[in-house]
Write a protein that holds these residues in place. Structure first.
Motif, short mmCIF file in Angstrom:
data_model
loop_
_atom_site.label_atom_id
_atom_site.label_comp_id
_atom_site.label_asym_id
_atom_site.label_seq_id
_atom_site.Cartn_x
_atom_site.Cartn_y
_atom_site.Cartn_z
N GLU A 126 -34.29 7.09 20.39
CA GLU A 126 -34.52 6.55 19.06
C GLU A 126 -33.46 5.50 18.74
OE1 GLU A 126 -35.04 8.19 14.45
OE2 GLU A 126 -34.66 9.58 16.11
N ASP A 127 -33.91 4.36 18.24
CA ASP A 127 -32.99 3.27 17.91
C ASP A 127 -32.49 3.47 16.47
OD1 ASP A 127 -31.53 0.98 17.88
OD2 ASP A 127 -33.15 -0.35 18.49
N LEU A 128 -31.51 4.36 16.32
CA LEU A 128 -31.02 4.70 14.99
C LEU A 128 -30.34 3.54 14.30
CD1 LEU A 128 -29.43 8.22 15.71
CD2 LEU A 128 -31.72 7.71 14.81
N TYR A 129 -29.85 2.58 15.07
CA TYR A 129 -29.07 1.48 14.51
C TYR A 129 -29.71 0.13 14.82
CZ TYR A 129 -25.58 5.16 14.00
OH TYR A 129 -24.93 6.31 13.64
N ARG A 130 -31.04 0.11 14.87
CA ARG A 130 -31.76 -1.11 15.26
C ARG A 130 -31.34 -2.30 14.41
NH1 ARG A 130 -38.28 -1.46 15.66
NH2 ARG A 130 -37.81 -0.68 17.75
N ASP A 131 -31.16 -2.10 13.13
CA ASP A 131 -30.87 -3.22 12.23
C ASP A 131 -29.39 -3.33 11.88
OD1 ASP A 131 -33.61 -3.91 12.06
OD2 ASP A 131 -33.92 -2.32 10.59
N ALA A 132 -28.54 -2.57 12.57
CA ALA A 132 -27.11 -2.61 12.27
C ALA A 132 -26.44 -3.74 13.03
CB ALA A 132 -26.46 -1.28 12.64
N PRO A 133 -25.70 -4.63 12.36
CA PRO A 133 -24.96 -5.66 13.08
C PRO A 133 -23.80 -5.07 13.84
CG PRO A 133 -24.43 -5.72 10.74
CD PRO A 133 -25.54 -4.72 10.90
N SER A 134 -23.29 -5.81 14.83
CA SER A 134 -22.25 -5.28 15.70
C SER A 134 -20.94 -5.02 14.98
CB SER A 134 -22.00 -6.24 16.87
OG SER A 134 -23.13 -6.27 17.71
N TRP A 135 -20.79 -5.53 13.77
CA TRP A 135 -19.55 -5.32 13.03
C TRP A 135 -19.70 -4.23 11.96
CZ3 TRP A 135 -22.10 -9.94 13.68
CH2 TRP A 135 -22.97 -10.31 12.66
N ALA A 136 -20.81 -3.50 11.95
CA ALA A 136 -20.98 -2.41 11.00
C ALA A 136 -20.29 -1.16 11.52
CB ALA A 136 -22.47 -2.13 10.77
N PRO A 137 -19.48 -0.48 10.69
CA PRO A 137 -18.75 0.69 11.18
C PRO A 137 -19.66 1.90 11.38
CG PRO A 137 -18.36 0.38 8.84
CD PRO A 137 -19.15 -0.82 9.30
N LEU A 138 -19.24 2.75 12.26
CA LEU A 138 -19.93 4.01 12.54
C LEU A 138 -19.26 5.12 11.73
CD1 LEU A 138 -21.76 5.93 14.21
CD2 LEU A 138 -20.04 5.84 16.01
N THR A 139 -20.02 5.86 10.98
CA THR A 139 -19.44 6.91 10.15
C THR A 139 -19.80 8.32 10.62
OG1 THR A 139 -21.32 6.76 8.63
CG2 THR A 139 -19.37 5.42 8.13
N ALA A 140 -20.76 8.46 11.53
CA ALA A 140 -21.15 9.77 12.04
C ALA A 140 -20.19 10.15 13.17
CB ALA A 140 -22.59 9.75 12.54
N LEU A 141 -19.28 11.08 12.91
CA LEU A 141 -18.21 11.37 13.87
C LEU A 141 -18.74 12.04 15.13
CD1 LEU A 141 -15.28 12.51 11.55
CD2 LEU A 141 -15.86 10.22 12.40
N ASP A 142 -19.80 12.83 15.01
CA ASP A 142 -20.36 13.44 16.22
C ASP A 142 -20.93 12.38 17.14
OD1 ASP A 142 -22.39 12.91 14.33
OD2 ASP A 142 -23.71 14.46 15.18
N GLN A 143 -21.54 11.35 16.56
CA GLN A 143 -22.08 10.27 17.38
C GLN A 143 -20.96 9.41 17.96
OE1 GLN A 143 -25.18 8.17 15.24
NE2 GLN A 143 -26.05 10.09 14.50
N ALA A 144 -19.88 9.25 17.21
CA ALA A 144 -18.73 8.51 17.75
C ALA A 144 -18.15 9.24 18.95
CB ALA A 144 -17.66 8.34 16.66
N HIS A 145 -18.02 10.55 18.85
CA HIS A 145 -17.51 11.35 19.96
C HIS A 145 -18.43 11.23 21.18
CE1 HIS A 145 -16.37 15.01 22.22
NE2 HIS A 145 -15.20 14.89 21.61
N GLU A 146 -19.72 11.32 20.95
CA GLU A 146 -20.70 11.22 22.04
C GLU A 146 -20.68 9.82 22.64
OE1 GLU A 146 -24.12 11.57 24.59
OE2 GLU A 146 -22.54 12.92 23.88
N ALA A 147 -20.53 8.79 21.80
CA ALA A 147 -20.45 7.43 22.32
C ALA A 147 -19.23 7.25 23.21
CB ALA A 147 -20.42 6.43 21.17
N GLY A 148 -18.12 7.88 22.85
CA GLY A 148 -16.93 7.83 23.68
C GLY A 148 -17.15 8.50 25.02
#
Length: 378
Positions: A126-148
């Motif tokens: 699922e493209d959860l951030y399809r319309d998010a520009p590359s400079w928009a911050p990520l606030t979901a910490l679980d997703q930040a951890h998974e992205a790392g």
């Protein structure tokens, strides 16, 4: 340049007319003759709002496919092939990357007139951030951890990949200037192959601007980076370049895409870029510390270190890279806007706000707070 009312994301997170015309049905018809997978493809189902190329999704009898088109001044078949070979290596190593299609002749990048085309299968997730520009911050910490964690997994797979430096600077994130003992001299040598960048800077006191605003952050970095091996990296690790799926209560990365900025840099460069892209609301710096998502940065770092441990020295270097990790890429944006799209106004934003402005911000109280938080994890 555009002939239909197609709007894309602007540099101020607004909607602006597209620099490049939207992909047409005539182009889909031409590609249908080259790619067996596109048989039966009809009208375009979706046009991408991302600004630096044209992209669309079409449906065919065998599924849905993603078509991306670049101007030849930005990407040729040769430069796209560099990305595609890296993607293929990662896929063979088990990284969930998008599949790049081959045409009837076995090639993955096609040139036609002023344009260069590539076609991908629409990836899982699922493209959860399809319309998010590359400079928009990520606030979901679980997703930040998974992205790392997924970034570390990509680096593990990339360690076995060896290829030369990219054959272009245009919209590629490189660390050549960071690894150089004399970035200004290197940049001057590059001007012979980068006339648009040379022309833009010829009208500015660029040496003085870099010496005052950027190079103080660079002091000592070149020698310290010698201990960091070259590693082909994604170099644009923002959550909008990831697709997601749910596994129980967790949201995990299903697919990784958009390798346009990929090049041989280093693992720390890629991780620093991920923090810069995801942890700072660059268009809302007037909010002070509310624009700085320290928890996001720490979650990215923690997820990464679960799979690829970092020494205290490396964490300190990671923090010191952050103020200048955008150095090469910001110049490539200047080159793109001034040379490929002819927008000196956008080139000014890339030079003043992106290159000089980001480096300047890290000297503020808020920028220092982010760096101190990262150093404290060492």
């Amino acid at each position: 340049m555009n002939t239909i009312d197609h709007r894309v994301q602007g540099l101020n997170n607004d909607e602006v007319p597209a620099d490049w015309p939207a992909i047409s049905e005539a182009e889909v018809a031409w590609l249908r003759e080259r790619f067996a997978q596109l048989q039966g493809a009809g009208a375009v189902q979706w046009h991408s709002p991302r600004p630096m190329s044209a992209a669309a999704i079409v449906g065919s009898t065998s599924g849905r496919y993603f078509i991306k088109r670049h101007h030849r001044h930005v990407r040729t078949a040769v430069t796209l092939g560099e990305e595609h070979r890296f993607i293929a290596h990662l896929g063979a190593a088990g990284v969930p990357v998008v599949k790049v299609l081959q045409d009837r002749d076995g090639v993955t990048a096609l040139e036609q007139g002023d344009w260069t085309y590539e076609v991908h299968a629409v990836a899982e997730g699922e493209d959860l951030y399809r319309d998010a520009p590359s400079w928009a911050p990520l606030t979901a910490l679980d997703q930040a951890h998974e992205a790392g964690r997924m970034l570390a997994r990509l680096h593990q797979a990339s360690a076995g990949y060896h290829a030369p430096q990219r054959s272009t600077h245009m919209l590629v994130a490189r660390d050549d200037l960071l690894r150089s003992d004399d970035p200004i001299a290197m940049l001057e040598r590059d001007f012979r192959q980068r006339p648009a960048l040379a022309d833009y800077l010829s009208h500015k006191p660029w040496r003085q601007s870099l010496e005052q605003g950027v190079l103080p952050w660079h002091a000592g970095l070149a020698a310290r980076l010698q201990a960091e091996p070259r590693l082909w990296a994604h170099n644009d690790w923002h959550v909008s370049n990831l697709l997601w799926k749910h596994e129980g209560d967790a949201t995990v990365v299903a697919s990784v895409f958009d390798f346009g900025l990929a090049s041989p840099t280093s693992a720390l460069f890629d991780l620093a870029t991920a923090i810069e892209r995801n942890a700072v609301a660059w268009l809302q710096l007037e909010r002070g510390m509310e624009a700085v998502h320290v928890d996001t940065a720490l979650a990215l770092l923690a997820g990464y270190r679960q799979l690829r441990p970092l020494s205290a020295r490396q964490v300190q270097l990671l923090a010191d890279l952050l103020p200048v990790v955008h150095f090469d890429f910001a110049l490539s944006e200047v080159e793109y806007f001034h040379g490929a799209t002819g927008s000196t106004a956008n080139a000014d934003v890339a030079w003043h706000d992106f290159l000089l402005g980001h480096a300047r911000w890290f000297g503020t109280r808020d920028g220092q707070a982010l760096l101190d938080a990262l150093r404290a994890t060492a």
